[in-house]
Design a protein around this motif. Structure first.
Motif, PDB file in Angstrom:
ATOM      1  N   VAL A 253      -3.080  -5.579   4.745  1.00  0.00           N
ATOM      2  CA  VAL A 253      -1.755  -5.150   4.263  1.00  0.00           C
ATOM      3  C   VAL A 253      -0.673  -6.027   4.898  1.00  0.00           C
ATOM      4  O   VAL A 253      -0.642  -6.205   6.115  1.00  0.00           O
ATOM      5  CB  VAL A 253      -1.520  -3.657   4.600  1.00  0.00           C
TER       6      VAL A 253
ATOM      7  N   ARG B 191       0.833  -1.211   0.000  1.00  0.00           N
ATOM      8  CA  ARG B 191       0.000   0.000   0.000  1.00  0.00           C
ATOM      9  C   ARG B 191       0.865   1.257   0.000  1.00  0.00           C
ATOM     10  O   ARG B 191       2.036   1.229   0.373  1.00  0.00           O
ATOM     11  CB  ARG B 191      -0.966  -0.010   1.168  1.00  0.00           C
TER      12      ARG B 191
ATOM     13  N   TYR C 286       8.210  -4.635   6.937  1.00  0.00           N
ATOM     14  CA  TYR C 286       8.491  -3.194   6.839  1.00  0.00           C
ATOM     15  C   TYR C 286       9.644  -2.915   5.892  1.00  0.00           C
ATOM     16  O   TYR C 286      10.663  -3.619   5.904  1.00  0.00           O
ATOM     17  CB  TYR C 286       8.824  -2.622   8.228  1.00  0.00           C
TER      18      TYR C 286
ATOM     19  N   VAL D 189       4.443  -2.889   4.516  1.00  0.00           N
ATOM     20  CA  VAL D 189       4.365  -1.440   4.692  1.00  0.00           C
ATOM     21  C   VAL D 189       5.657  -0.828   4.133  1.00  0.00           C
ATOM     22  O   VAL D 189       6.746  -1.078   4.647  1.00  0.00           O
ATOM     23  CB  VAL D 189       4.215  -1.090   6.185  1.00  0.00           C
TER      24      VAL D 189
ATOM     25  N   VAL E 299      -3.142   3.852  11.644  1.00  0.00           N
ATOM     26  CA  VAL E 299      -2.355   3.136  10.632  1.00  0.00           C
ATOM     27  C   VAL E 299      -2.338   1.630  10.935  1.00  0.00           C
ATOM     28  O   VAL E 299      -2.449   0.786  10.038  1.00  0.00           O
ATOM     29  CB  VAL E 299      -0.937   3.754  10.550  1.00  0.00           C
TER      30      VAL E 299
ATOM     31  N   ASP F  80      -4.082  -0.961   8.373  1.00  0.00           N
ATOM     32  CA  ASP F  80      -3.249  -1.942   7.678  1.00  0.00           C
ATOM     33  C   ASP F  80      -3.777  -3.350   7.934  1.00  0.00           C
ATOM     34  O   ASP F  80      -3.843  -4.173   7.023  1.00  0.00           O
ATOM     35  CB  ASP F  80      -1.773  -1.814   8.107  1.00  0.00           C
TER      36      ASP F  80
ATOM     37  N   PRO G  53       2.895  -6.659   9.702  1.00  0.00           N
ATOM     38  CA  PRO G  53       3.322  -6.680   8.294  1.00  0.00           C
ATOM     39  C   PRO G  53       4.847  -6.628   8.199  1.00  0.00           C
ATOM     40  O   PRO G  53       5.525  -6.369   9.199  1.00  0.00           O
ATOM     41  CB  PRO G  53       2.713  -5.390   7.730  1.00  0.00           C
TER      42      PRO G  53
END
Ligand code: GLU
Length: 316
Positions: free
Chosen positions: A203, A12, A233, A206, A194, A198, A231
């Motif tokens: 998600v 995203r 990173y 990130v 956030v 996410d 997620p």
């Protein structure tokens, strides 16, 4: 079935519509997009327009237009955080029910003064809340309310150290602080929103600017408290101008697609710079973003701050 299970991977880009996107923002968006699309996967755009004073629909539209102009596409509708307050309220209520939320009546100035006058370094990243209101009792809270103060809500953190591995930065550790969950004007805070979004959007990766690296430990802590998946990173080094300062959405005048276009810099040139700044081979003329998908290797991305392109001159 939720989104995370339906798709192998979901990337995203989540800009705040507080100005036009500059070439640094576009570069981060391109990394997020290429990473998702090179794995043949889903890519979302989310508008982080929590702050209705600084955000505007005009900026949202110009950001979406610019992403499309450079050849970026996304799956489904663009989601707006301003339309999802109920989800953030629910998460705060969940934390509150477990005794993990407290009211904070401090102004920014009071927090700054408290940090400056304190002999002890605060727990957490620089500027972290020193805990002034953490143990207030009801009569003290009532006194502050009677003086016309509205409270923000903060997380009662345990100041633990969170360690995670970023795809570009490597291993990162940070102490979790009493982060704001809801501002004193009733607006949910970025770190909470956030994490909630996410997870809700499935998600799994990130990608964002490395100016947000120090917020990631607190976001991971919130994920764990709320029982949400973590997620991967990828914190992308920022684009800096000649004086070494990062480009800013609301500063400089010659860093957006519209500004550059007015000075004769075409989209192909901008996309060419985006590709070369990411170390991608420009082995054919007029490459589009789609051409770059098969050339993208996340582990080969540059790890240093990136100099602004020669066609950007903020002082012009
Ligand atoms: N909305 C944030 C920004 O524009 C980015 C948040 C994120 O990607 O986690 O700086």
């Amino acid at each position: 079935m939720n989104a995370a299970r339906m798709f192998g991977m979901t990337g995203r880009f989540a800009p705040s519509p507080t100005g036009d996107l500059h070439v640094g923002n576009l570069r981060t968006a391109v990394v997020a997009w290429l990473s998702a699309r090179s794995q043949g996967e889903r890519f979302l755009v989310r508008m982080e327009d929590l702050d209705r004073v600084q955000s505007s629909t005009a900026h949202e539209q110009s950001q979406i237009r610019d992403l499309a102009i450079i050849g970026l596409d996304w799956d489904g509708e663009v989601v707006r955080q301003s339309e999802r307050f109920d989800r953030y309220d629910q998460a705060i209520a969940d934390l509150d029910a477990r005794g993990l939320v407290y009211e904070c009546y401090c102004t920014r100035r009071e927090i700054r003064e408290e940090i400056e006058s304190s002999a002890q370094a605060p727990h957490g990243p620089p500027g972290s809340y020193p805990g002034t209101c953490r143990e207030l009792r009801e009569p003290e809270r009532a006194e502050r309310r009677a003086a016309g103060r509205e409270p923000a809500l903060r997380l009662r953190s345990d100041h633990r150290t969170v360690t995670f591995t970023d795809r570009l930065v490597g291993q990162v550790s940070g102490v979790v602080d009493d982060v704001v969950l809801r501002r004193n004007d009733g607006v949910p805070a970025y770190n909470l929103a956030v994490v909630v979004d996410d997870a809700a959007q499935g998600v799994t990766e990130v990608v964002r600017g490395d100016d947000l690296l120090s917020s990631t430990p607190r976001q991971i802590h919130l994920q764990e408290l709320l029982g949400l998946a973590r997620p991967g990173y990828v914190h992308v080094p920022l684009v800096v101008d000649r004086s070494g300062e990062r480009l800013a959405k609301r500063r400089g005048r010659h860093v957006t697609i519209a500004d550059l276009g007015a000075r004769g810099v075409g989209v192909e040139e901008i996309v060419g710079w985006l590709a070369s700044s990411l170390g991608l081979p420009l082995d054919a003329p007029n490459l589009t973003l789609s051409d770059l998908v098969s050339r993208f290797v996340a582990d080969d991305l540059p790890r240093e701050p990136c100099a602004a392109p020669p066609f950007v001159d903020e002082r012009a």
